[in-house]
Design an enzyme around this catalytic site. Structure first.
Site, mmCIF file in Angstrom:
data_model
loop_
_atom_site.group_PDB
_atom_site.id
_atom_site.type_symbol
_atom_site.label_atom_id
_atom_site.label_comp_id
_atom_site.label_asym_id
_atom_site.label_seq_id
_atom_site.Cartn_x
_atom_site.Cartn_y
_atom_site.Cartn_z
ATOM 1 N N GLY A 20 -0.842 3.068 1.207
ATOM 2 C CA GLY A 20 -2.088 3.833 1.143
ATOM 3 C C GLY A 20 -2.138 4.904 0.068
ATOM 4 N N ASN A 22 -3.391 4.547 -2.846
ATOM 5 C CA ASN A 22 -4.733 4.480 -3.450
ATOM 6 C C ASN A 22 -5.775 5.119 -2.535
ATOM 7 O OD1 ASN A 22 -4.814 2.998 -6.173
ATOM 8 N ND2 ASN A 22 -3.373 1.796 -4.955
ATOM 9 N N LEU A 99 -10.391 -12.045 2.466
ATOM 10 C CA LEU A 99 -11.589 -11.876 3.296
ATOM 11 C C LEU A 99 -12.399 -13.166 3.304
ATOM 12 C CD1 LEU A 99 -12.534 -8.303 2.105
ATOM 13 C CD2 LEU A 99 -11.850 -8.937 4.430
ATOM 14 N N ASN A 113 -11.966 -4.159 -5.299
ATOM 15 C CA ASN A 113 -10.535 -4.337 -5.083
ATOM 16 C C ASN A 113 -9.778 -3.772 -6.268
ATOM 17 O OD1 ASN A 113 -8.114 -5.480 -3.925
ATOM 18 N ND2 ASN A 113 -8.240 -7.129 -5.429
ATOM 19 N N HIS A 115 -6.189 -4.310 -8.307
ATOM 20 C CA HIS A 115 -5.140 -5.320 -8.449
ATOM 21 C C HIS A 115 -4.199 -4.896 -9.580
ATOM 22 C CE1 HIS A 115 -3.328 -9.263 -8.151
ATOM 23 N NE2 HIS A 115 -3.331 -9.322 -9.471
ATOM 24 N N ASP A 149 -16.733 -16.300 -4.461
ATOM 25 C CA ASP A 149 -16.730 -17.276 -5.549
ATOM 26 C C ASP A 149 -15.612 -18.304 -5.394
ATOM 27 O OD1 ASP A 149 -14.521 -15.732 -6.035
ATOM 28 O OD2 ASP A 149 -15.209 -14.947 -7.965
ATOM 29 N N ASP A 153 -9.011 -12.824 -6.700
ATOM 30 C CA ASP A 153 -9.033 -11.804 -7.767
ATOM 31 C C ASP A 153 -9.843 -12.264 -8.973
ATOM 32 O OD1 ASP A 153 -7.389 -10.092 -6.222
ATOM 33 O OD2 ASP A 153 -5.602 -11.145 -6.904
HETATM 34 C C1 GAR Z 1 -1.452 -1.385 -5.186
HETATM 35 O O1 GAR Z 1 -0.550 -1.412 -6.246
HETATM 36 C C2 GAR Z 1 -2.541 -2.403 -5.402
HETATM 37 O O2 GAR Z 1 -2.856 -2.592 -6.743
HETATM 38 C C3 GAR Z 1 -1.902 -3.630 -4.795
HETATM 39 O O3 GAR Z 1 -1.232 -3.172 -3.665
HETATM 40 C C4 GAR Z 1 -0.781 -1.843 -3.900
HETATM 41 C C5 GAR Z 1 -1.165 -0.998 -2.719
HETATM 42 O O4 GAR Z 1 -0.599 0.261 -2.813
HETATM 43 N N1 GAR Z 1 -2.881 -4.605 -4.475
HETATM 44 C C6 GAR Z 1 -2.684 -5.902 -4.605
HETATM 45 O O5 GAR Z 1 -1.647 -6.394 -4.994
HETATM 46 C C7 GAR Z 1 -3.883 -6.759 -4.223
HETATM 47 N N2 GAR Z 1 -3.697 -8.100 -4.666
HETATM 48 P P1 GAR Z 1 -1.050 1.437 -1.842
HETATM 49 O O6 GAR Z 1 -1.002 0.880 -0.420
HETATM 50 O O7 GAR Z 1 -0.031 2.504 -2.038
HETATM 51 O O8 GAR Z 1 -2.425 1.863 -2.245
#
Ligand code: GAR
Length: 212
Positions: A20, A22, A99, A113, A115, A149, A153
Site C-alpha cells: 500500500g 501507492n 477485474l 492502474n 504498473h 478490452d 495492462d
Molecule cells: C507497485 O509497484 C505497482 O506498480 C505494482 O504493485 C506494486 C504495489 O505496491 N502493480 C502491479 O504490478 C500491477 N500489475 P504498493 O502495494 O506498495 O503500492
C-alpha cells in the site's frame, strides 16, 4: 468523469493487495485536497494497505475470493461497496487480481492502474523481473486506464516515467528506484482527473490528451 467537474473533491475508491505504498502516496498528497479517498478494499486480509487505511480513518473492507462463489460475484460485491460510497474513480494501487467485465462497466472510463513497466512492454505479473530478464536499460512505470478490452495492462496510457539503469540485475533494487516515480505519477493522474484535465483524442481514443 470528464471536464464538467464542479470543484467538489473527486471521490476515489482504492483497491490494493499489498504493502500500500501507492495508497500512502495518495493519502499524503491528493487526499483532502483535489480528492477524497472514501474507501479502500483489498482482496487479501493481510494487506498492509488496510492498516494504512485504518490509520488514516478511511473505511476499509476485505473481499477474499474464497468467501464468494466466483470472481464475478466477488467483483460485484466490491463494486456495490464502492458505489454505496459514491465512488467516482477507482484506483488500482497494487491490486493484483484481474477485474471482470461487469465491474469495469460499472465504472466506465473511471478505473486506473499503476504498473511497474513502460507499457506496452512487460504487462502482467513480475513486470520488473521480465524487464531485467530482457536486459532493458530503461525502466519505468505507467499509469493507465483499465478498460474491458480483453487484455492485461492494455488500457490507454495516462502518464509514464522512466529511469536509466544500465546494469540492473536485482528486482528489489529496481523496484525501490521506481517507487518515487510511482508515488509521484499516481497522485498526479488523480489530480488531473479531479481537475477535468484529461480527455480522449476523438481521432484515436487510445490517446489520452492532458490539458496544459
Ligand atoms: C507497485 O509497484 C505497482 O506498480 C505494482 O504493485 C506494486 C504495489 O505496491 N502493480 C502491479 O504490478 C500491477 N500489475 P504498493 O502495494 O506498495 O503500492
Amino acid at each position: 468523469m470528464g471536464t464538467d467537474r464542479t470543484g467538489e473533491p473527486l471521490r476515489v475508491g482504492v483497491l490494493a493487495s499489498g504493502s500500500g505504498t501507492n495508497l500512502q502516496a495518495l493519502l499524503d498528497t491528493v487526499h483532502g485536497e483535489e480528492a477524497l479517498i472514501v474507501g479502500v478494499a483489498a482482496d487479501k486480509p493481510g494487506a498492509v494497505a488496510l492498516e494504512r487505511a485504518r490509520d488514516a480513518g478511511i473505511e476499509s473492507a476485505v473481499f477474499p475470493l474464497g468467501e464468494h462463489p466466483d470472481r464475478a460475484a466477488r467483483d460485484s460485491a466490491i463494486a456495490q461497496w464502492l458505489l454505496e460510497r459514491d465512488v467516482e474513480v477507482v484506483v488500482l494501487a497494487g491490486y493484483m487480481a484481474l477485474l471482470t467485465s461487469p465491474f469495469l462497466h460499472r465504472f466506465p472510463g473511471a478505473v486506473l492502474n499503476i504498473h511497474p513497466s513502460l507499457l506496452p512492454a512487460f504487462p502482467g505479473v513480475r513486470a520488473i523481473e521480465q524487464a531485467i530478464d530482457y536486459g532493458v536499460k530503461i525502466f519505468g512505470v505507467t499509469v493507465h486506464f483499465v478498460e474491458d478490452d480483453g487484455g492485461i495492462d492494455t488500457g490507454p496510457v495516462i502518464l509514464q516515467g522512466c529511469i536509466e539503469l544500465a546494469n540492473a540485475d536485482d528486482p528489489a533494487t529496481v523496484h525501490a528506484q521506481l517507487r518515487p516515480l510511482e508515488h509521484a505519477l499516481l497522485p498526479e493522474a488523480v489530480r488531473l482527473i479531479a481537475r477535468g484535465a484529461l480527455s480522449r483524442d476523438p481521432q484515436n481514443p487510445r490517446r489520452v490528451v492532458v490539458a496544459q
